[in-house]
Design an enzyme around this catalytic site. Structure first.
Site, PDB file in Angstrom:
ATOM      1  N   HIS A  31      -8.509  25.589  51.402  1.00  0.00           N
ATOM      2  CA  HIS A  31      -9.860  26.430  51.825  1.00  0.00           C
ATOM      3  C   HIS A  31      -9.976  25.683  53.396  1.00  0.00           C
ATOM      4  CE1 HIS A  31     -11.447  28.447  48.167  1.00  0.00           C
ATOM      5  NE2 HIS A  31     -10.405  27.586  47.575  1.00  0.00           N
ATOM      6  N   GLU A  63     -10.892  32.047  55.672  1.00  0.00           N
ATOM      7  CA  GLU A  63     -10.549  30.533  55.937  1.00  0.00           C
ATOM      8  C   GLU A  63      -8.825  30.604  56.204  1.00  0.00           C
ATOM      9  OE1 GLU A  63     -11.945  28.720  52.471  1.00  0.00           O
ATOM     10  OE2 GLU A  63     -13.897  29.407  52.832  1.00  0.00           O
ATOM     11  N   GLU A  87      -9.921  21.335  51.101  1.00  0.00           N
ATOM     12  CA  GLU A  87     -10.867  21.794  52.553  1.00  0.00           C
ATOM     13  C   GLU A  87     -10.229  20.959  53.547  1.00  0.00           C
ATOM     14  OE1 GLU A  87     -12.814  23.921  52.170  1.00  0.00           O
ATOM     15  OE2 GLU A  87     -13.374  23.808  49.937  1.00  0.00           O
ATOM     16  N   HIS A 136     -10.461  32.821  50.177  1.00  0.00           N
ATOM     17  CA  HIS A 136     -11.348  33.229  50.982  1.00  0.00           C
ATOM     18  C   HIS A 136     -10.932  33.793  52.253  1.00  0.00           C
ATOM     19  CE1 HIS A 136     -14.304  30.530  48.567  1.00  0.00           C
ATOM     20  NE2 HIS A 136     -14.334  31.598  48.174  1.00  0.00           N
TER      21      HIS A 136
HETATM   22 ZN    ZN Z   1     -13.189  28.690  50.639  1.00  0.00          ZN
END
Ligand code: ZN
Length: 452
Positions: free
Chosen positions: A198, A88, A289, A85
């Site tokens: 992420h 990010e 994350e 992404h």
């Molecule tokens: Zn992501």
């Protein structure tokens, strides 16, 4: 001014005492840094591209290890992938710092890092979506740049096992270039363990991310046959992280006990990368994350590196869990595509040996019965006692040897004195095939921009 222009490229990257500087390096700066590191440390680094983004940017990977250019028998392949992404940013920064930490540690003869680099080949991709990165703005949550240049979420673009259309979509055709590159990469390297990085939350997510409501659905979680291993791996990261294990929540996110969650239990998604790695390529992958804010101020980056550094290193060491070895014919030839099953673990696609006859099977310490099979050979069942490998930087080494005849199964395999001839390698999508259960399509929840 002239002085600044001359020294700026150097200052952007390295200071001899203190490593890579902390700021957001754009694609060109990142490329120059990787090239520079590759030139400076040719003995332990190998820079390569797995393909190009839609806008033609290289998808760079830095392999780090004592034999970085090619696989070495018995040395597991590990990978980190960040920035799929594009908005990010933190994972991208951390992976550049990790590269710097590994090569500087090698230069300084750090004993722990030396053992790590001698025992595994570590592939690091700072950005899977450089086009998205370049299009991003700086909002903490709702920034643009999540998607690739075609407006596609790459973490929804992989073949999904739990999707009813998976059979006609399991190939790379019609997929985004970045995803095709990733799928091709998984066909050419036999990765054992992986994580993709992420931002937007502080938690480790583990497979599955999806379900068809079958036996995998346990409570609100979609549970893999290797759930014990995944939970353990997730906790290794969250507890090595400075604060993730406390389950601190971001904004309106859920609270995550131990800082971990089953992916589906958090929210279902179809076409995700971690499920693809595990189901189709037999590579156990977690989703990390790493920050509530997707684009924290640059002055917070040193603290973020400090919080994540040990967790990133400890997670790599887990590539040494379980058992590894080869499956060989009775005459000592490697058997490509031999099925190596652990009884009680019904993987959707069985773990198979690669072109060298090698297998790697991540398992927690304990006693396991293996069932090893190959066409034209007797099935071998063998029970192994598996110790904890990471402390010794090696999984248990065990070779299985199959008789080329019907009848009594072999009982033991030699571990030395073999000089097998490598078999030809034919890349194929996935590494195996099984009977296909009837599946129902479960509609994944579309969270749109602002998601993790
Ligand atoms: Zn992501």
């Amino acid at each position: 001014m002239t002085f600044s222009l001359v020294i700026l490229p150097v200052l952007l990257f390295i200071s001899g005492c203190c490593g890579l500087d902390f700021h957001y390096h754009d694609s060109l700066q990142t490329e120059r840094y990787l090239l520079d590191i590759n030139t400076t440390f040719p003995d332990i680094t190998h820079l390569y591209s797995i393909g190009q983004s839609v806008q033609g940017r290289e998808l760079w990977v830095m392999a780090v290890g004592s034999n970085p250019r090619q696989h070495t028998e018995g040395i597991p392949e590990f990978k980190y992938v960040a920035n799929m992404h594009g908005n990010e940013f933190v994972g991208r920064v951390l992976l550049l710092q990790l590269i710097d930490h590994l090569v500087q540690g090698h230069r300084d003869n750090d004993p722990g890092l030396s053992r790590l680099l001698n025992s595994a080949r570590i592939h690091i991709m700072p950005s899977m979506n450089p086009d998205g990165f370049e299009a991003s703005d700086t909002h903490c949550v709702y920034s643009q740049g999540r998607f690739n240049h075609n407006g596609v979420d790459l973490n929804r673009n992989f073949p999904g096992f739990f999707a009813g259309h998976r059979l006609r979509r399991q190939g790379g055709e019609g997929r985004e270039l970045e995803v095709q590159a990733m799928m091709g990469w998984l066909n050419t390297e036999s990765f054992v363990l992986s994580a993709n990085l992420h931002g937007g939350a502080l938690v480790v997510s583990y497979p599955y991310d999806n379900s068809n409501g079958g036996v995998e659905l346990v409570g609100r979680a979609s549970v893999t046959p290797d759930n014990d291993v995944f939970v353990y791996l997730a906790k290794v990261f969250s507890y090595s992280h400075a604060s993730m294990h406390r389950g601190n929540r971001c904004r309106d996110n859920l609270a995550f006990p131990d800082g971990i969650t089953n992916g589906y239990q958090w929210y279902p998604l179809s076409g995700g990368m971690q499920d693809y790695n595990y189901i189709w390529a037999q590579c156990l992958e977690l989703t990390l994350e790493l920050s509530c804010c997707k684009y924290p101020p640059a002055n917070e980056l040193p603290a973020l590196w400090k919080e994540n550094k040990q967790a990133l290193l400890d997670y790599i060491k887990q590539v040494h869990l379980g058992v590894k070895g080869r499956v060989l014919s009775w005459s000592g030839l490697p058997l490509e595509g031999a099925v190596v099953e652990v009884l009680g673990r019904n993987n959707l696609f069985p773990f198979k040996t690669d072109r060298r006859g090698e297998y790697y099977r991540l398992l927690l310490p304990g006693s396991y019965t293996f069932r090893v099979s190959y066409p034209g050979h007797d099935v071998l069942r063998e029970t192994l006692s598996v110790p904890y490998g990471p402390d010794d930087y090696s999984a248990l080494v065990h070779h299985f040897r199959l008789r080329e005849a019907t009848g009594v199964a072999a009982s033991h395999a030699p571990s030395s004195g073999l000089s097998p001839t490598p078999l030809p390698w034919t890349p194929a999508n996935g590494r195996g095939a099984v009977s296909i259960p009837r599946l129902l399509w479960v509609v994944g929840v579309w969270f749109g921009a602002g998601l993790i």
